[in-house]
Write an enzyme that holds these catalytic residues in place. Structure first.
Site, PDB file in Angstrom:
ATOM      1  N   GLU A  19      18.232 -21.740  72.865  1.00  0.00           N
ATOM      2  CA  GLU A  19      17.151 -22.913  73.434  1.00  0.00           C
ATOM      3  C   GLU A  19      15.704 -21.890  73.448  1.00  0.00           C
ATOM      4  OE1 GLU A  19      18.685 -25.069  76.577  1.00  0.00           O
ATOM      5  OE2 GLU A  19      19.313 -26.608  75.193  1.00  0.00           O
TER       6      GLU A  19
ATOM      7  N   GLU B 113      25.289 -28.247  70.769  1.00  0.00           N
ATOM      8  CA  GLU B 113      25.431 -28.554  72.215  1.00  0.00           C
ATOM      9  C   GLU B 113      25.029 -30.096  72.091  1.00  0.00           C
ATOM     10  OE1 GLU B 113      23.266 -26.798  75.289  1.00  0.00           O
ATOM     11  OE2 GLU B 113      23.530 -24.804  74.487  1.00  0.00           O
TER      12      GLU B 113
HETATM   13  C1  BG6 Z   1      21.410 -26.373  77.797  1.00  0.00           C
HETATM   14  C2  BG6 Z   1      21.970 -24.962  77.699  1.00  0.00           C
HETATM   15  O1  BG6 Z   1      20.157 -26.385  78.175  1.00  0.00           O
HETATM   16  O2  BG6 Z   1      21.877 -27.328  78.226  1.00  0.00           O
HETATM   17  C3  BG6 Z   1      23.251 -24.780  78.573  1.00  0.00           C
HETATM   18  O3  BG6 Z   1      22.090 -24.251  76.520  1.00  0.00           O
HETATM   19  C4  BG6 Z   1      23.279 -25.778  79.764  1.00  0.00           C
HETATM   20  O4  BG6 Z   1      23.283 -23.488  78.965  1.00  0.00           O
HETATM   21  C5  BG6 Z   1      23.198 -27.115  78.889  1.00  0.00           C
HETATM   22  O5  BG6 Z   1      24.225 -25.520  80.511  1.00  0.00           O
HETATM   23  C6  BG6 Z   1      23.322 -28.308  79.937  1.00  0.00           C
HETATM   24  O6  BG6 Z   1      22.488 -28.140  80.987  1.00  0.00           O
HETATM   25  P1  BG6 Z   1      22.996 -28.342  82.686  1.00  0.00           P
HETATM   26  O7  BG6 Z   1      21.820 -27.850  83.205  1.00  0.00           O
HETATM   27  O8  BG6 Z   1      23.655 -29.823  82.875  1.00  0.00           O
HETATM   28  O9  BG6 Z   1      23.924 -27.252  82.535  1.00  0.00           O
END
Ligand code: BG6
Length: 480
Positions: A178, A378
């Site tokens: 990211e 993701e």
């Molecule tokens: C992404 C990241 O931004 O979202 C992760 O690459 C992160 O590291 C994921 O954990 C979800 O966000 P959060 O704040 O719910 O953990």
């Protein structure tokens, strides 16, 4: 195409990051990373960035989900679900504890050998991110993180060690997780995580300047790594990784539509550089007009040109919506200042909109612009889970993932988008990056640990575990 479904060999798996799952923050020679100096937080409680590790503070990443000691059991469970790939990251501080060390730490290298071997034993391809929010803290203190060009050398040295050591074990790599989150340069955690910069006592103008300097240095570092990787093993597939949050206009009013276009440019120019090997003209114009051109070396143009990525990794959680404000006649966009709620979408408990069609929209947008293979590395929903008689009935997670997988399949079969894999986030429960909570869970595998550090870290399959297993074994055909 629709009847044929997904091609054989589609990559099905899940994703984690070292700083959020491994724990063992100071074991076997590991150095302090930036993730180790950020405390717990909550929905309305920002995480605190402390000056080093302090005695009276709670740092949830220090234990994470203790994957460091549970990886054998965890990978066995992933294989039970049918994973053929597993996205993870290497903690830079296990390999170079201070970042500027002369020699790598053999214990750290050996640990990842063992983890990759365990994956390979089950036919699981590791997909490895080199930098996922875990830069050595020493580089932040001593050099000011990515603002200093020297950091390019430290990173490429670390990357070279990894690419050479694991050249026969890992085929898919990503450079920076990211990378485009630093666009939001007013948010201290985004700036620390992406740029390695502490932004207390700095004006907004200075933050923005530092952000573009760091971004430039990272893009150069990424390109050097892509080029070097291809020489180390010509079969390597090396990608970038961007957070994909499509930014919709709030209405068909031309000003809203134009604001949304400008917002998209400000968030996605990173992908333009990664894919096309040069700065886009709109970004050159913005940087020139605002006197924000970063310091560059003569060789940088050539480096960027030679280091184009093989694929685009993306995270997708939600869309955003923007509305033009007359106080912002230049249509600037740095983050949330022009963002508004989208009444058409429901939100999760943390206020993140839920928008499966936004994923199909994003995949189409990326295909149209870049014509590169896409990997969704993701996706998922953070939720509170309840254990009842040893079971976790997480139908809400199944619903979210089903709708998003459907949207992905539509993009592939109806729209002809080239998506090569899907690895939903936090397949094993881990600590939330944004809030530092363990209770914001994403996984198919429950980890018995709470926000205060209580629990025996036992692993339990959730209902979604069995559901995802069917999804994988049917190659996406059985989603109910
Ligand atoms: C992404 C990241 O931004 O979202 C992760 O690459 C992160 O590291 C994921 O954990 C979800 O966000 P959060 O704040 O719910 O953990």
């Amino acid at each position: 195409m629709k009847d044929e479904g997904l091609q054989n060999g589609f990559l099905w798996g899940g994703a984690v990051a070292a700083n959020q799952i491994e724990g063992a923050w100071n074991s076997d020679g590991k150095g302090i990373s930036i993730a180790d100096v950020v405390t717990e937080g909550g929905i309305n409680k920002p995480r605190e960035i402390t000056k080093g590790v302090l005695k009276n503070k709670y740092y949830p990443m220090h234990v994470g989900s203790d994957f460091y000691h549970h990886y054998k059991e965890d990978i066995r469970m992933l294989s039970e679900m049918g994973f053929n790939c597993f996205r993870m990251s290497i903690a830079w501080t296990r390999i170079f504890p201070k970042g500027d060390d002369e020699l790598p730490n053999e214990d750290g290298l050996k640990y990842y050998d063992d983890v990759f071997d365990e994956c390979i034993k089950y036919g699981i391809k590791p997909i490895v991110t080199l930098s996922h929010f875990e830069m050595p803290y020493n580089l932040v203190k001593k050099y000011g993180g990515w603002r200093d060009r020297k950091t390019i050398k430290f990173f490429t040295k670390y990357a070279k060690v990894c690419l050479e050591r694991y050249k026969n074990k890992v085929e898919y790599w990503m450079t920076f997780n990211e990378i485009n989150n630093q666009t939001d340069f007013r948010v201290p955690l985004a700036m620390l995580a992406d740029s390695g910069i502490l932004i207390d006592n700095i004006t907004d103008e200075e933050k923005e300047r530092l952000m573009y300097q760091s971004s430039h240095n990272e893009l150069v570092a990424s390109a050097l790594v892509v080029d070097m990787g291809h020489k180390i093993n010509s079969n390597f597939k090396i990608g970038c990784m961007i957070n994909m949050t499509p930014i919709y206009p709030n209405s068909s009013k031309p000003e809203d539509v134009f604001q949304s276009l400008k917002a998209m440019q400000h968030r996605y120019w990173y992908a333009d550089v990664h894919v096309f090997g040069k700065y886009p003209t709109y970004m050159k114009a913005y940087l020139t007009n605002n006197k924000l051109i970063p310091n560059m070396e003569d060789e940088d143009e050539e480096i960027l040109r030679k280091g184009k990525v093989d694929y685009i990794g993306l995270s997708y959680y939600n869309s955003n919506t923007v509305k033009y404000k007359s106080t912002n006649p230049e249509f600037k966009y740095a983050g949330s200042e022009v963002t508004v709620d989208n009444d058409n979408l429901k939100m999760n408990s943390w206020g993140w909109p839920i928008d499966p069609l936004g994923l199909r929209y994003s995949l189409n947008w990326l295909e149209d612009r870049y014509h590169k293979p896409l990997m969704i590395v993701e996706n998922g929903i953070g939720a509170h889970d309840k254990v009842e008689n040893g079971k976790i009935h997480d139908q809400y997670r199944i619903n979210y993932l089903r709708e998003h997988i459907n949207a992905m399949i539509d993009a592939i079969t109806e729209d002809g988008v080239n998506v090569i894999g899907y690895t939903p986030w936090g397949c094993i429960d881990l600590v939330s990056m944004g809030t530092g909570q363990m209770s914001k869970r994403y996984g198919f595998i429950y980890v018995n640990y709470d926000d205060e550090g209580n629990g025996d870290l036992r692993r339990l399959p959730k209902d979604s575990f069995y559901w995802y297993k069917k999804v994988i074994s049917s190659n996406g055909k059985q989603l109910d």
